[in-house]
Scaffold this motif. Structure first.
Motif, short mmCIF file in Angstrom:
data_model
loop_
_atom_site.label_atom_id
_atom_site.label_comp_id
_atom_site.label_asym_id
_atom_site.label_seq_id
_atom_site.Cartn_x
_atom_site.Cartn_y
_atom_site.Cartn_z
N GLY A 14 0.81 -1.21 0.00
CA GLY A 14 0.00 0.00 0.00
C GLY A 14 0.84 1.26 0.00
O GLY A 14 0.50 2.25 -0.65
N GLN B 253 1.02 4.38 -2.71
CA GLN B 253 0.94 5.79 -2.33
C GLN B 253 2.14 6.55 -2.87
O GLN B 253 1.99 7.68 -3.36
CB GLN B 253 0.89 5.94 -0.81
CG GLN B 253 -0.45 5.63 -0.21
CD GLN B 253 -0.44 5.82 1.30
OE1 GLN B 253 -0.63 4.86 2.02
NE2 GLN B 253 -0.22 7.02 1.76
N TRP C 7 -7.41 5.46 5.70
CA TRP C 7 -8.43 6.08 4.86
C TRP C 7 -7.85 6.74 3.61
O TRP C 7 -8.52 7.53 2.96
CB TRP C 7 -9.26 7.08 5.66
CG TRP C 7 -8.45 8.17 6.32
CD1 TRP C 7 -7.92 9.25 5.72
CD2 TRP C 7 -8.09 8.26 7.68
NE1 TRP C 7 -7.25 10.02 6.61
CE2 TRP C 7 -7.34 9.43 7.85
CE3 TRP C 7 -8.31 7.47 8.80
CZ2 TRP C 7 -6.81 9.83 9.06
CZ3 TRP C 7 -7.79 7.87 10.01
CH2 TRP C 7 -7.05 9.04 10.13
N PHE C 8 -6.63 6.40 3.24
CA PHE C 8 -5.99 6.97 2.06
C PHE C 8 -6.84 6.77 0.80
O PHE C 8 -6.92 7.63 -0.05
CB PHE C 8 -4.60 6.38 1.84
CG PHE C 8 -3.91 6.91 0.62
CD1 PHE C 8 -3.26 8.13 0.66
CD2 PHE C 8 -3.94 6.21 -0.59
CE1 PHE C 8 -2.64 8.65 -0.47
CE2 PHE C 8 -3.33 6.72 -1.72
CZ PHE C 8 -2.67 7.93 -1.66
N HIS C 9 -7.49 5.63 0.68
CA HIS C 9 -8.25 5.32 -0.54
C HIS C 9 -9.69 5.85 -0.50
O HIS C 9 -10.41 5.70 -1.48
CB HIS C 9 -8.26 3.81 -0.78
CG HIS C 9 -6.88 3.28 -1.00
ND1 HIS C 9 -6.21 3.46 -2.19
CD2 HIS C 9 -6.03 2.61 -0.19
CE1 HIS C 9 -5.00 2.91 -2.10
NE2 HIS C 9 -4.87 2.39 -0.91
N GLU C 10 -10.08 6.47 0.59
CA GLU C 10 -11.43 7.02 0.68
C GLU C 10 -11.56 8.24 -0.24
O GLU C 10 -10.62 9.02 -0.41
CB GLU C 10 -11.74 7.45 2.12
CG GLU C 10 -11.72 6.32 3.11
CD GLU C 10 -12.84 5.32 2.91
OE1 GLU C 10 -13.93 5.73 2.45
OE2 GLU C 10 -12.63 4.13 3.21
N LYS C 11 -12.75 8.40 -0.81
CA LYS C 11 -12.98 9.49 -1.77
C LYS C 11 -12.77 10.86 -1.12
O LYS C 11 -12.15 11.74 -1.71
CB LYS C 11 -14.40 9.38 -2.33
CG LYS C 11 -14.67 10.39 -3.42
CD LYS C 11 -16.03 10.21 -4.04
CE LYS C 11 -16.21 11.25 -5.12
NZ LYS C 11 -17.43 11.08 -5.86
N GLN D 102 -9.08 11.68 -0.88
CA GLN D 102 -8.49 12.03 -2.17
C GLN D 102 -8.90 13.44 -2.59
O GLN D 102 -8.11 14.17 -3.19
CB GLN D 102 -8.88 10.99 -3.23
CG GLN D 102 -8.22 9.64 -3.03
CD GLN D 102 -6.71 9.73 -3.04
OE1 GLN D 102 -6.11 10.36 -3.93
NE2 GLN D 102 -6.07 9.12 -2.05
N GLN E 240 -5.30 10.95 -10.91
CA GLN E 240 -6.12 10.12 -10.02
C GLN E 240 -5.38 8.82 -9.74
O GLN E 240 -4.27 8.60 -10.22
CB GLN E 240 -7.47 9.83 -10.69
CG GLN E 240 -8.25 11.08 -11.06
CD GLN E 240 -8.67 11.91 -9.85
OE1 GLN E 240 -8.93 11.39 -8.78
NE2 GLN E 240 -8.71 13.22 -10.03
N LYS E 241 -6.01 7.95 -9.00
CA LYS E 241 -5.40 6.65 -8.74
C LYS E 241 -5.18 5.91 -10.05
O LYS E 241 -5.99 6.00 -10.96
CB LYS E 241 -6.28 5.83 -7.81
CG LYS E 241 -6.32 6.39 -6.41
CD LYS E 241 -6.88 5.37 -5.48
CE LYS E 241 -8.22 5.84 -4.96
NZ LYS E 241 -8.82 4.91 -4.04
#
Length: 184
Positions: free
Chosen positions: A3, A7, A76-80, A83, A160-161
Motif C-alpha cells: 500500500g 501511495q 483512509w488513504f483510498h477514501e474518496k 483524495q 487520479q489513482k
C-alpha cells in the motif's frame, strides 16, 4: 508495504505533473523574456534542469502538508473524501507557485530579477497595487489567461489513482528517472 508503494507511486505521479506545469511556466517566462538573456543553448537547457530542481524543493516546501498527507500511511488513504482533500492541497500549492511564476514573467522585464522580499513589501505596504490592478489586468491579460488555463489544466488532469499495473510500471520508471534528475 504494498500500500505504501502504491501511495509513493501516486505521489510521484502527482509531483511529476506539478513539475511539468511549473516547467511550462518557466518556458513561458523564458519565451516572454528571451531578448533579455544571452545564454547559449546548453546553458539554457542546464538552467531548465536547475529550475526543475528548484521547483521540486519549492513544491515540497510550500506543499509540505500535501507531501505529508500523501505519504503518511493512513487507513483512509483510498477514501474518496481523503483524495478530494489531497486534491485541494495539491491545487492550492500549485496555484500559489504558478501565480508567482507568472507574475515573475512580467515583473522580470522591469527589474531584471525575479521577485523577492521587495516585491512583497511593495504589494503589502502600498495602496498603489489596488489602484493599478485594472491597468495590470488590461496590459497583461495574456499572462493572466495563461495562468488561468494552467490552473484549469491542473484541475482537469490532476492524477487520479492508477488504473492498471502496466501504467504503474511505466510511471514508476518515469517517476524514478525524474526524481533522480531533480535531486541532482
Amino acid at each position: 508495504m504494498k500500500g505504501f508503494f502504491f501511495q509513493l507511486r501516486l505521489f510521484l505521479k502527482r509531483l511529476g505533473f506539478a513539475l511539468l506545469l511549473l516547467s511550462f511556466a518557466r518556458l513561458y517566462f523564458f519565451v516572454l523574456n528571451y531578448d533579455l538573456f544571452s545564454a547559449t543553448g546548453w546553458q539554457i537547457i542546464g538552467s531548465f534542469f536547475y529550475g526543475i530542481r528548484f521547483d521540486y524543493y519549492s513544491f515540497v516546501f510550500v506543499g509540505g502538508l500535501f507531501v505529508v498527507f500523501s505519504l503518511f500511511p493512513l487507513s483512509w488513504f483510498h477514501e474518496k473524501w481523503y483524495q478530494i482533500f489531497l486534491k485541494i492541497l495539491f491545487l492550492l500549492t500549485l496555484t500559489i507557485l504558478l501565480f508567482f511564476n507568472f507574475i515573475d514573467a512580467e515583473y522580470f522585464r522591469f527589474t531584471g530579477k525575479r521577485s523577492s522580499a521587495d516585491f512583497f513589501a511593495f504589494v503589502t505596504e502600498s495602496d498603489d497595487v489596488w489602484k493599478l490592478l485594472p491597468a495590470f489586468l488590461k496590459n497583461y491579460w495574456r499572462t493572466l489567461l495563461v495562468f488561468i488555463l494552467s490552473v484549469l489544466t491542473a484541475v482537469k488532469y490532476y492524477p487520479q489513482k492508477m488504473q492498471s499495473e502496466k501504467s504503474m510500471v511505466r510511471f514508476s520508471v518515469f517517476g524514478s528517472l525524474s526524481f533522480l534528475l531533480t535531486m541532482g
